[in-house]
Design an enzyme around this catalytic site. Structure first.
Site, PDB file in Angstrom:
ATOM      1  CG  ASP A  83      -1.806   1.270   1.188  1.00 18.70           C
ATOM      2  OD1 ASP A  83      -2.553   1.450   0.218  1.00 18.70           O
ATOM      3  OD2 ASP A  83      -1.693   2.091   2.115  1.00 18.70           O
ATOM      4  NE  ARG A  90      -4.599   4.981  -5.063  1.00 16.97           N
ATOM      5  CZ  ARG A  90      -5.207   4.878  -3.877  1.00 16.97           C
ATOM      6  NH1 ARG A  90      -4.713   4.096  -2.932  1.00 16.97           N
ATOM      7  NH2 ARG A  90      -6.297   5.548  -3.640  1.00 16.97           N
ATOM      8  CE  LYS A 141      -4.000   1.910   4.443  1.00 16.49           C
ATOM      9  NZ  LYS A 141      -3.695   3.269   4.028  1.00 16.49           N
TER      10      LYS A 141
HETATM   11  N1  URA Z   1      -6.789   6.547   2.851  1.00 19.40           N
HETATM   12  C1  URA Z   1      -6.072   5.433   2.582  1.00 19.40           C
HETATM   13  O1  URA Z   1      -5.554   4.796   3.474  1.00 19.40           O
HETATM   14  N2  URA Z   1      -5.948   5.056   1.294  1.00 19.40           N
HETATM   15  C2  URA Z   1      -6.528   5.712   0.280  1.00 19.40           C
HETATM   16  O2  URA Z   1      -6.397   5.307  -0.837  1.00 19.40           O
HETATM   17  C3  URA Z   1      -7.258   6.872   0.575  1.00 19.40           C
HETATM   18  C4  URA Z   1      -7.378   7.268   1.880  1.00 19.40           C
END
Ligand code: URA
Length: 432
Positions: free
Chosen positions: A163, A170, A189
């Site tokens: 992530d 991203r 998460k």
């Molecule tokens: N919070 C996150 O943890 N991931 C996202 O993609 C957007 C907000």
């Protein structure tokens, strides 16, 4: 199994095809091992951004992200339940909610985040408490959660590393605002905590990530679907973020307000949201008489005692619970008064968040330092009647050079009108 190369997989997704489990797992593994270069990873993210993902694709992507790092081990004889909020201004709910719910007989292993931009982060707020540590190893996180029932800490580098890499890509390729990518990012998460139940607080409105109810509902349904596919009872509440939550925006002042909620003295909107989310968490975890348990914990002070225990377990000074004046404060105060009488018809949450940030309560880049003692107190909220020169808000700051811009932002955030506004309810919908 497709046996597609990354190039073929990108083309397949770009053309609207369905990625199979092997495509998705190879993509996530390649990203983490760095065998897939950033340009190909970014191209795949853009293809997903435009083409979306089906439920099975999302379930596999989330699972692959969880498997990209260590899993948390939190042995518990009672259900494990957590809450996630998509973030808003004045959102200090977790600081009251985690200990309150844990005091009702479940374990709340909460991994939380930092603030960036106009919304604050729970970890930054908690770090107003002297000595409190939020950077814990996965082992320490599990130990405190098991022993004390409640913990709020940051995400270690070893948890869901995919992530971190994908989010950074991203961010720099304008692909953050994709519902499948947001959902898999958040849910990976949360599900890595090995939960039995999860409640999502999806904020809707001017101060939130999702500005319309339709977008928020779609995000909620997608995340609930991922939870279900992983065998975790998941429900979502859509809640209004048209104005800041509670009356305090900052860090230490928000901790003090969360403590007040556990004393039964918090502002009505915040207290309602904490209680409602708490009842949903216990219900989703299969605990009987959830409303009665929450009310009893609030009345007996069990939630407050649990917060003190949590602070101590994380190395912080638990005396703040009895003496919030031990939290850091600010040297100066400036009152913002209304120049006209009438009703507060709206308070732009984003504007208030930006004002608090400009005083030093938030950060523009991840490297910025937070001044925990500064912030804003809102004396008037939407629907309140005000007379000319009544105080709308008070700014607290240490650097007088920062106060002018913040004052302008707060003045512009308040709209006063002649007629009392229709205020939409705080809790808009439940998705389960
Ligand atoms: N919070 C996150 O943890 N991931 C996202 O993609 C957007 C907000």
């Amino acid at each position: 199994m497709s046996g597609r190369s990354i190039r073929e997989a990108i083309r397949h997704k770009r053309n609207g095809g369905h990625l199979d489990a092997e495509d998705i797992r190879s993509f996530v593994t390649g990203v983490v091992r760095r065998s897939i270069p950033d340009y190909q990873a970014s191209a795949m993210l853009m293809a997903i951004y435009f083409r979306g993902m089906s439920d099975p694709e999302l379930a596999t992507l989330t699972a692959a992200m969880i498997e990209s790092g260590e899993r948390l081990s939190i042995p518990s004889t009672v259900p494990k339940v957590d809450k996630h909020s998509t973030g808003g201004v004045g959102d200090k709910v977790s600081i009251a909610l985690a200990p309150l719910v844990a005091s009702c007989g479940v374990t709340v292993p909460m991994m939380s985040g930092r603030g960036l931009g106009h919304t604050g982060g729970t970890l930054d707020k908690l770090e107003s408490i002297r000595g409190l540590r939020t950077a814990l190893s996965p082992k320490e996180f599990g130990r405190i959660a098991t022993r004390h029932g409640a913990i709020i800490a940051g995400q270690s580098d070893r948890i869901v590393p995919a992530d971190r890499i994908l989010y950074a890509l991203r961010d720099s390729t304008a692909t953050v605002s994709s519902i499948p990518l947001i959902s898999s990012s958040i849910m990976s998460k949360k599900l890595v905590e090995g939960l039995d139940a999860l409640v999502l607080d999806i904020k809707v409105g001017s101060g939130a990530f999702m500005e319309t109810t339709e977008d928020a509902r779609l995000l909620a349904e997608t995340m609930v679907g991922i939870g279900r596919s992983h065998g975790v009872t998941t429900r979502a509440l859509l809640t209004a973020m048209d104005q800041p939550l509670g009356r305090e925006v900052g860090n230490a002042n928000e901790v003090a307000e969360a403590i007040a909620v556990l004393r039964g003295k918090g502002p009505t909107d915040l207290a309602l949201l904490v209680r409602t989310l708490g009842v949903h968490m216990l219900e989703a975890a299969g605990v009987d008489s959830p409303a009665h348990r929450i009310d009893r914990s609030l009345e007996s002070g069990a939630g407050l005692a649990k917060l003190a225990g949590m602070i101590k377990a994380q190395g912080g000074d638990p005396r703040v619970v009895e003496q919030p004046e031990r939290l850091p404060g600010a040297a100066h105060a400036r009152r913002i008064r209304t120049t006209e009488g009438g009703y507060v018809t709206s308070i732009d949450a984003r504007g208030i968040g930006l004002a608090a940030m400009s005083l030093g309560a938030g950060r523009q880049t991840m490297e910025d330092r937070i001044d925990h003692g500064v912030g804003i107190t809102l004396s008037a909220k939407v629907g309140d009647e005000v007379r000319r020169s009544d105080v709308l808000a008070t700014l607290r700051f240490n650097d007088p050079g920062l106060a002018t811009r913040a004052s302008d932002l707060v003045e512009r955030a308040y709209v006063i009108g002649a007629l009392a506004p229709d205020v939409r309810p705080l809790i808009l919908e439940t998705v389960s």
